[in-house]
Design an enzyme around this catalytic site. Structure first.
Site, PDB file in Angstrom:
ATOM      1  N   ASP A 112       0.827  -1.231   0.000  1.00 21.66           N
ATOM      2  CA  ASP A 112       0.000   0.000   0.000  1.00 21.66           C
ATOM      3  C   ASP A 112       0.848   1.262   0.000  1.00 21.66           C
ATOM      4  OD1 ASP A 112       0.682  -0.235   2.746  1.00 21.66           O
ATOM      5  OD2 ASP A 112      -1.363   0.158   3.462  1.00 21.66           O
ATOM      6  N   ALA A 129      -4.024  -7.860  17.608  1.00 25.25           N
ATOM      7  CA  ALA A 129      -4.063  -9.191  16.998  1.00 25.25           C
ATOM      8  C   ALA A 129      -3.917  -9.142  15.485  1.00 25.25           C
ATOM      9  CB  ALA A 129      -5.362  -9.902  17.375  1.00 25.25           C
ATOM     10  N   SER A 149      -7.472  -3.095  14.873  1.00 21.21           N
ATOM     11  CA  SER A 149      -8.434  -2.448  15.772  1.00 21.21           C
ATOM     12  C   SER A 149      -8.160  -0.948  15.844  1.00 21.21           C
ATOM     13  CB  SER A 149      -8.358  -3.072  17.165  1.00 21.21           C
ATOM     14  OG  SER A 149      -7.050  -2.959  17.678  1.00 21.21           O
ATOM     15  N   SER A 150      -6.901  -0.555  15.679  1.00 23.81           N
ATOM     16  CA  SER A 150      -6.600   0.879  15.785  1.00 23.81           C
ATOM     17  C   SER A 150      -7.206   1.645  14.610  1.00 23.81           C
ATOM     18  CB  SER A 150      -5.093   1.109  15.871  1.00 23.81           C
ATOM     19  OG  SER A 150      -4.442   0.499  14.793  1.00 23.81           O
ATOM     20  N   ASP A 172      -5.713  -0.152   5.731  1.00 18.63           N
ATOM     21  CA  ASP A 172      -6.580  -0.502   6.861  1.00 18.63           C
ATOM     22  C   ASP A 172      -7.760   0.458   6.964  1.00 18.63           C
ATOM     23  OD1 ASP A 172      -4.431  -2.166   7.198  1.00 18.63           O
ATOM     24  OD2 ASP A 172      -3.643  -1.136   8.960  1.00 18.63           O
TER      25      ASP A 172
HETATM   26  C1  GLA Z   1      -0.018  -2.418   8.474  1.00 17.77           C
HETATM   27  C2  GLA Z   1      -0.262  -1.019   7.914  1.00 17.77           C
HETATM   28  C3  GLA Z   1      -0.826  -1.085   6.500  1.00 17.77           C
HETATM   29  C4  GLA Z   1       0.020  -1.982   5.599  1.00 17.77           C
HETATM   30  C5  GLA Z   1       0.321  -3.318   6.294  1.00 17.77           C
HETATM   31  C6  GLA Z   1       1.299  -4.153   5.513  1.00 17.77           C
HETATM   32  O1  GLA Z   1      -1.239  -3.076   8.644  1.00 17.77           O
HETATM   33  O2  GLA Z   1      -1.171  -0.314   8.740  1.00 17.77           O
HETATM   34  O3  GLA Z   1      -0.941   0.211   5.949  1.00 17.77           O
HETATM   35  O4  GLA Z   1       1.192  -1.344   5.198  1.00 17.77           O
HETATM   36  O5  GLA Z   1       0.824  -3.146   7.602  1.00 17.77           O
HETATM   37  O6  GLA Z   1       0.738  -4.548   4.309  1.00 17.77           O
END
Ligand code: GLA
Length: 384
Positions: free
Chosen positions: A38, A123, A127-128, A172
């Protein structure tokens, strides 16, 4: 709603002596494939899961008062000139979102808020991000700010990058906002375009299981930021705007221009981009076997080239691969411990529990947890 709404509203009333006016609820996510792509402006394929964080809120004159119901902790701060809380933790997500609104030129109002949720914290189910997205929506609604859904996701990311200090990408937050029931989301992290792809789990007798290795790396944030920096350096050395623009062929041809470690980071991103495209194709065809094989390949690349796995998550994947009816498994999320995502036939669930989760606990002494997840809808905001 998967968080307990009635209990949330009741707790809000008891804590603040008045009813909540609105509820914003956002889900956690699991990433099927497209890891560490990402922030390289590439593609990801996450799904929002049926676990949420719900925030109840009502505007007030003065500052922000916040209660984390699940741990019984409180915080209070003025909405202007927000400073980080000394203890860190959930308080900086609340403060960070208020700060990000200010940075975006929106003046948040004072607010009473309380939140609860069933996304397991720490986990690997984000969640954040779920909390930050729900908070961003609550602050915006209570302050009469008209931010569209994409802006809410970007605001939540800004809180994480600029205030909490993790240089995360946008996966996320977008998954938490735009999740769709029974669909995974193919997200182009450069254009932010999203294509929902049907995830035919039930009808194909399949399931997605997340296993938390119970390994937490205290340095995970700095290790994550370091990977991000390495990717930026590799792209700069190749004169590319981002690693997304460097194909595996180009990379091979120009291998000598990069130090070995940066070459391997870039190779992970290039091959992972190709795997995401192949996984999207597999989903469009409803070919879960092909998707499963790509998960195993992604894990190898994360382990050997990107070096974000650890012996425990490698063990979880190896144990899963030995179970009849498991189609694929890999590390999911940032890595350095955390979770695996597993695609399996429903009838393999009992064997999976025994041969993966129980066996892992016996071998490592770590309290691994398994979560069966479904693809669920994204952010919802409404009157209390
Ligand atoms: C975490 C970060 C995401 C992404 C993943 C790895 O979850 O919050 O933005 O970079 O790691 O794919």
């Amino acid at each position: 709603m998967t968080a307990d709404r009635a209990a949330l509203l009741d707790s809000f009333r008891r804590a603040f002596g008045r009813p909540a006016q609105l509820v914003a609820e956002a889900p956690g996510r699991v990433n099927l494939i497209g890891e560490h792509t990402d922030y390289n402006e590439g593609h990801v394929l996450p799904l929002a899961v049926d676990r949420t964080v719900a925030v109840a809120a009502a505007p007030r004159e003065g500052g922000v008062r916040a209660i984390a119901l699940d741990c019984g902790e409180e915080d209070a701060f003025p909405p202007d000139g927000v400073m980080p809380a000394s203890g860190g933790g959930w308080r900086n997500y609340v403060r960070g979102v208020a700060w990000a609104l200010g940075e975006a030129g929106c003046r948040p109002r004072g607010l009473d808020l309380a939140f609860t949720g069933d996304v397991p914290a720490g986990a690997g189910l984000s969640s954040s991000a779920a909390l930050e997205v729900a908070l961003a929506a609550a602050f915006a609604a209570a302050s009469d700010l008209s931010l569209d859904r994409r802006e809410l996701a970007l605001l939540a990311q800004r809180a994480e990058n600029g205030f909490v200090g993790v240089q995360c990408g946008i996966m996320d937050q977008l998954a938490a906002v735009f999740g769709q029931e029974d669909h995974a989301l193919l997200i182009d992290c450069r254009s932010l375009e999203i294509e929902p792809l049907p995830l035919p789990l039930e009808e194909r007798g399949a399931a997605i299981v997340v296993v938390d290795s119970a390994v937490r790396r205290s340095l995970s944030d700095s290790a994550y930021n370091e990977r991000r920096r390495e990717c930026g350096e590799a792209a700069a050395a190749l004169g590319a705007p981002a690693l997304r623009d460097v194909s595996a062929e180009t990379l091979e041809a120009r291998r000598s221009e990069l130090p070995e470690a940066l070459y391997r980071r870039a190779r992970h991103v290039a091959t992972e981009e190709a795997r995401v495209a192949a996984a999207a194709g597999a989903l469009r065809r409803g070919d879960l076997e092909a998707l499963g094989r790509l998960l195993y390949e992604s894990h190898q690349s994360l382990r050997d080239d990107f070096e974000v796995s650890c012996p425990e998550t490698d063990l979880l994947v190896a144990l899963a691969a030995g179970v009849e009816g498991v189609l694929g498994a890999r590390l999911t999320g940032a890595g350095f411990g955390g979770c695996t995502v597993n695609l399996l036939r429903q009838e393999a669930a009992a064997a999976f529990q025994r041969q993966v989760v129980d066996a892992y606990r016996e071998r490592t002494g770590l309290p691994a947890q398994m979560h069966l997840v479904r693809a669920a809808g994204g952010l919802r905001v409404g009157d209390a």
